[in-house]
Design a protein around this motif. Structure first.
Motif, short mmCIF file in Angstrom:
data_model
loop_
_atom_site.label_atom_id
_atom_site.label_comp_id
_atom_site.label_asym_id
_atom_site.label_seq_id
_atom_site.Cartn_x
_atom_site.Cartn_y
_atom_site.Cartn_z
N PHE A 27 0.81 -1.21 0.00
CA PHE A 27 0.00 0.00 0.00
C PHE A 27 0.86 1.27 0.00
O PHE A 27 0.93 1.97 -0.99
N ALA A 28 1.54 1.55 1.11
CA ALA A 28 2.23 2.83 1.28
C ALA A 28 3.34 3.07 0.26
O ALA A 28 3.48 4.18 -0.25
N LEU A 29 4.13 2.05 -0.03
CA LEU A 29 5.29 2.25 -0.91
C LEU A 29 5.17 1.53 -2.25
O LEU A 29 6.17 1.38 -2.97
N GLU A 30 3.99 1.11 -2.57
CA GLU A 30 3.78 0.38 -3.83
C GLU A 30 4.23 1.21 -5.03
O GLU A 30 4.96 0.73 -5.90
N ASP A 31 3.83 2.48 -5.08
CA ASP A 31 4.21 3.34 -6.21
C ASP A 31 5.71 3.61 -6.23
O ASP A 31 6.32 3.67 -7.29
N PHE A 32 6.29 3.79 -5.03
CA PHE A 32 7.73 4.03 -4.96
C PHE A 32 8.50 2.86 -5.57
O PHE A 32 9.38 3.06 -6.42
N PHE A 33 8.18 1.66 -5.13
CA PHE A 33 8.89 0.49 -5.65
C PHE A 33 8.59 0.23 -7.12
O PHE A 33 9.45 -0.21 -7.87
N GLU A 34 7.38 0.54 -7.53
CA GLU A 34 7.04 0.39 -8.95
C GLU A 34 7.93 1.30 -9.81
O GLU A 34 8.38 0.91 -10.88
N SER A 35 8.20 2.51 -9.30
CA SER A 35 9.02 3.44 -10.07
C SER A 35 10.50 3.07 -10.07
O SER A 35 11.27 3.61 -10.87
N HIS A 36 10.91 2.18 -9.17
CA HIS A 36 12.32 1.76 -9.10
C HIS A 36 12.51 0.32 -9.56
O HIS A 36 13.59 -0.25 -9.40
N THR A 37 11.47 -0.26 -10.15
CA THR A 37 11.54 -1.63 -10.64
C THR A 37 12.10 -1.65 -12.05
O THR A 37 11.68 -0.85 -12.90
N ILE A 38 13.03 -2.55 -12.28
CA ILE A 38 13.59 -2.75 -13.62
C ILE A 38 12.83 -3.86 -14.33
O ILE A 38 12.40 -3.70 -15.47
N SER A 39 12.66 -4.98 -13.65
CA SER A 39 11.92 -6.12 -14.20
C SER A 39 10.78 -6.47 -13.25
O SER A 39 11.03 -6.89 -12.12
N ASP A 40 9.58 -6.29 -13.70
CA ASP A 40 8.42 -6.58 -12.86
C ASP A 40 8.17 -8.09 -12.82
O ASP A 40 7.83 -8.69 -13.84
N VAL A 41 8.38 -8.66 -11.67
CA VAL A 41 8.19 -10.10 -11.51
C VAL A 41 6.99 -10.42 -10.61
O VAL A 41 6.75 -11.57 -10.28
N MET A 42 6.25 -9.38 -10.23
CA MET A 42 5.10 -9.58 -9.34
C MET A 42 3.94 -10.23 -10.07
O MET A 42 3.70 -9.97 -11.25
N LYS A 43 3.22 -11.07 -9.34
CA LYS A 43 1.98 -11.65 -9.87
C LYS A 43 0.92 -10.56 -9.87
O LYS A 43 0.94 -9.66 -9.04
N ASP A 44 -0.03 -10.68 -10.78
CA ASP A 44 -1.13 -9.72 -10.82
C ASP A 44 -1.92 -9.76 -9.51
O ASP A 44 -2.29 -8.73 -8.97
N GLU A 45 -2.16 -10.96 -9.02
CA GLU A 45 -2.86 -11.15 -7.75
C GLU A 45 -2.03 -12.05 -6.84
O GLU A 45 -2.02 -13.27 -7.02
N PRO A 46 -1.32 -11.47 -5.86
CA PRO A 46 -0.57 -12.32 -4.92
C PRO A 46 -1.53 -13.22 -4.13
O PRO A 46 -2.70 -12.89 -3.94
N ASN A 47 -1.04 -14.35 -3.67
CA ASN A 47 -1.84 -15.31 -2.92
C ASN A 47 -1.75 -15.00 -1.42
O ASN A 47 -0.75 -15.31 -0.79
N PRO A 48 -2.78 -14.39 -0.84
CA PRO A 48 -2.71 -13.99 0.57
C PRO A 48 -2.59 -15.17 1.54
O PRO A 48 -1.99 -15.04 2.60
#
Length: 141
Positions: A27-48
């Protein structure tokens, strides 16, 4: 290993890890890390559910290590000291390894991750030490 103190500390730490993890990285730093990501390896929906299981396992391991590390001393300084050491290991040591071997984030992202993980694990260490302190006092009454 499966003492009341350890199991209660595990549950409390896992709860804090899950909520803090979501609040910080989801939530809080999602945009920050998105802007510093080189290769996006995140799943569209993480498994809680798997995240929760991971937090339970991690909290149990941390609580078990803390019990041996603290040697019965569960004061105000043991929890954050333990957590800072864990955060430095995961954030700094492993973060430098990730930076050296992958194209996941740029250096700024990894540097922020170091600071965040040290604070995150310091809080988790405090939770674990507080539970050990409370249950030790309850056992001695």
């Amino acid at each position: 290993m499966f003492s009341k103190s350890n199991l209660l500390a595990t549950l409390a730490a896992a709860f804090v890890m899950f909520l803090l993890g979501w609040a910080i990285w989801g939530f809080a730093l999602e945009d920050f890390f998105e802007s510093h990501t080189i290769s996006d390896v995140m799943k569209d929906e993480p498994n809680p559910i798997l995240i929760l299981v991971s937090n339970l396992i991690g909290a149990f391991i941390l609580s078990s290590i803390y019990r041996k590390w603290a040697r019965g001393q569960h004061g105000i300084k043991e929890g954050p000291e333990f957590g800072i050491a864990v955060g430095a290991f995961t954030g700094l040591s492993m973060g430098l390894m990730w930076y050296a071997t992958s194209n996941w984030m740029n250096f700024t992202g990894h540097l922020a991750e170091v600071i965040i993980e040290i604070m995150y694990y310091a809080l988790v260490g405090i939770v674990i030490s507080v539970i050990y302190n409370i249950t030790r006092k309850a056992d001695n009454s």
